[in-house]
Design an enzyme around this catalytic site. Structure first.
Site, PDB file in Angstrom:
ATOM      1  N   CYS A   2      -8.334  -3.567  -1.333  1.00 19.90           N
ATOM      2  CA  CYS A   2      -9.393  -3.758  -2.311  1.00 19.90           C
ATOM      3  C   CYS A   2      -8.819  -3.733  -3.724  1.00 19.90           C
ATOM      4  O   CYS A   2      -7.841  -4.408  -4.018  1.00 19.90           O
ATOM      5  CB  CYS A   2     -10.484  -2.708  -2.107  1.00 19.90           C
ATOM      6  SG  CYS A   2     -11.990  -3.000  -3.076  1.00 19.90           S
ATOM      7  N   LYS A  54      -6.249   3.859   2.486  1.00 19.11           N
ATOM      8  CA  LYS A  54      -6.599   3.479   1.117  1.00 19.11           C
ATOM      9  C   LYS A  54      -6.486   4.701   0.220  1.00 19.11           C
ATOM     10  O   LYS A  54      -7.015   5.778   0.531  1.00 19.11           O
ATOM     11  CB  LYS A  54      -8.025   2.919   1.101  1.00 19.11           C
ATOM     12  CG  LYS A  54      -8.457   2.321  -0.225  1.00 19.11           C
ATOM     13  CD  LYS A  54      -9.843   1.700  -0.069  1.00 19.11           C
ATOM     14  CE  LYS A  54     -10.304   1.021  -1.347  1.00 19.11           C
ATOM     15  NZ  LYS A  54     -11.622   0.382  -1.178  1.00 19.11           N
ATOM     16  N   GLU A  77     -10.317  -5.946   4.802  1.00 10.88           N
ATOM     17  CA  GLU A  77     -10.735  -4.552   4.643  1.00 10.88           C
ATOM     18  C   GLU A  77     -12.064  -4.305   5.361  1.00 10.88           C
ATOM     19  O   GLU A  77     -13.006  -5.075   5.258  1.00 10.88           O
ATOM     20  CB  GLU A  77     -10.912  -4.246   3.159  1.00 10.88           C
ATOM     21  CG  GLU A  77     -11.447  -2.845   2.873  1.00 10.88           C
ATOM     22  CD  GLU A  77     -11.874  -2.669   1.424  1.00 10.88           C
ATOM     23  OE1 GLU A  77     -11.990  -1.515   0.987  1.00 10.88           O
ATOM     24  OE2 GLU A  77     -12.088  -3.686   0.736  1.00 10.88           O
TER      25      GLU A  77
END
Length: 483
Positions: free
Chosen positions: A361, A313, A264
């Site tokens: 994440c 995301k 990420e």
């Protein structure tokens, strides 16, 4: 009388601390069952203290955000701000557990139907909270890494179902202590139930392994740059990343990899690959969508130095990437790339070589979304994260959640993280390979695309919902008979 009240408050605090310690990285269900025993007897206020203590212990890694001077927060305000964030999360846990304990008091916890209803509602609440911004880890993850046999039941009921079972086992111990006349028989029945649950979990893992449909294999090379987030955008670290990326591209081609994966946020906004790759590259990075900044998994097909597709995301980190009313406040958040906008909810990334389920994440906490992606055709799961500057406690919690997600969907899982954990998890939850934490390196692995559907992938939360309806009907019928 006053001494008894003080004793119960002490028990509530101690049991909450034990519950927080029983969660990953330790992952010890027996300790959690002991911590849950008094929770069934506490008042709502004492239950709130239990919840606060559990969150303070399990989320103590939040204090490692300090110092925040690298994102413009003055050093004298850094530690108070981190403490405020830590205490705020604990307060939220206190409110939720206190509210749940109030509901238990209204239902009456002596009957199994009431305990089942309360436990199933807790499990459903964890599933729902995992879709919002303020949840990371709960009772559903407590079985790992210490009890993979019990975690095998996640293929049937998911993390919410595991949370329900933990609460019911704690309730069973509590009832065993109360039932003086039949204490021995009750505890024997409780022990047999524990053994039966473990046997069912092992059987589920074995049967799923034997019946799984596997497709073509894919060789994946993971790059762990180990670049400190506080120095990420410095010229020196950007040069280091370029060297590591060029070396990884060469290594991937030489070792016959089909895919290179970076963690990420590895690439800056608009950053291209240093040379046309001979294989597909998936890298965390940033992109502009109209006027919005997105944190994304960028897809570079073989031969392309610019990203051709992306999965944005969806679940943003509060305060770090997003804060409520940020436009009005004029504050983008604590991270160096604050002001990120969320993408669409589905976690499925279509690819020519087969679709993936993707968690960026702490989206890894949301098992239902990844299971839905598996149901929609994802052959394996990719987790992309940057957990720096947090300590190894958070990395170990991330590892436990990765194991749980692999078990739920019966899929291979590959994690690419900046400082760790970069690892490979088999469909039965075993960590087969992992890079050392905090060290730069590469990890080569081969995974198989799988097409079967576990009961949890197929049914989702429906079993829990049916248990809620059944327990509610039983309680309602009992009250009708009594009246």
């Amino acid at each position: 009388m006053a001494e008894n009240r003080r004793l119960w408050w002490t028990v509530a605090a101690a049991a909450g601390l034990l519950a927080g310690g029983a969660l990953p990285p330790l992952g010890s269900p027996p300790l959690l069952w002991l911590a849950l025993v008094p929770l069934w007897a506490l008042s709502p206020a004492q239950g709130a203290l239990w919840g606060a203590m559990a969150v303070l212990i399990s989320h103590r890694w939040l204090l490692w955000l300090h110092p925040l001077d690298w994102v413009g927060v003055p050093l004298p305000l850094s530690l108070p701000l981190c403490l405020l964030l830590w205490l705020s999360i604990a307060l939220l846990g206190a409110v939720l557990v206190g509210g749940w304990r109030w509901l238990v008091g209204r239902l009456g916890a002596d009957r199994f139907a009431a305990a089942l209803l309360a436990s199933a509602l807790w499990g459903l609440a964890e599933v729902l909270l995992a879709k919002g911004p303020l949840f990371w880890i709960g009772l559903g993850a407590a079985a790992l890494p210490g009890d993979p046999a019990l975690a095998g039941l996640a293929q049937l009921l998911g993390a919410g179902g595991l949370a329900m079972l933990q609460l019911l086992l704690g309730w069973g111990l509590w009832q065993g202590v109360l039932r003086r006349r039949w204490r021995g028989r009750w505890l024997l029945g409780w022990l047999l139930s524990v053994l039966a649950l473990h046997g069912a979990g092992l059987q589920q893992l074995r049967s799923e392994s034997r019946s799984a449909l596997e497709g073509p294999r894919e060789t994946v090379l993971v790059l762990q740059p180990a670049i400190p987030t506080r120095e990420k955008f410095s010229w020196l670290q950007q040069r280091s990343l370029q060297r590591q990326l060029s070396a990884a591209l060469t290594e991937a081609q030489q070792r016959g990899a089909d895919l290179l994966v970076l963690p990420e946020g590895a690439l800056a906004l608009g950053q291209e690959l240093p040379s046309p790759p001979a294989l597909e590259v998936l890298s965390g990075g940033f992109r502009q969508q109209d006027l919005e900044l997105r944190s994304s998994l960028l897809q570079f097909p073989a031969g392309a130095t610019e990203a051709q597709a992306a999965l944005d995301k969806h679940r943003l980190v509060p305060l770090g990437e997003w804060i409520p009313g940020s436009g009005l406040l004029g504050w983008a958040g604590l991270s160096a790339v604050g002001g990120v906008s969320p993408g669409e909810a589905p976690r499925l990334l279509p690819r020519a070589d087969g679709a993936l389920a993707v968690a960026i994440c702490y989206e890894l906490a949301d098992g239902s979304s990844l299971s839905r992606a598996s149901r929609d055709g994802a052959g394996w799961i990719l987790a992309s994260a940057n957990l720096d500057p947090y300590p190894e406690q958070l990395q170990q919690q991330f590892r436990a959640l990765a194991q749980l997600r692999a078990i739920e969907a019966s899929r291979w899982l590959v994690s690419a993280a900046n400082t760790g954990p970069s690892l490979v998890v088999s469909p039965d939850g075993q960590v087969l390979a992992q890079l050392p934490s905090g060290q730069a390196g590469t990890l080569l692995s081969t995974v198989s695309r799988r097409f079967g559907q576990t009961p949890y992938v197929r049914w989702g939360e429906w079993p829990l919902l049916l248990l809620v309806l059944g327990a509610s009907a039983s309680l309602a019928w009992s009250r009708v008979r009594q009246s």
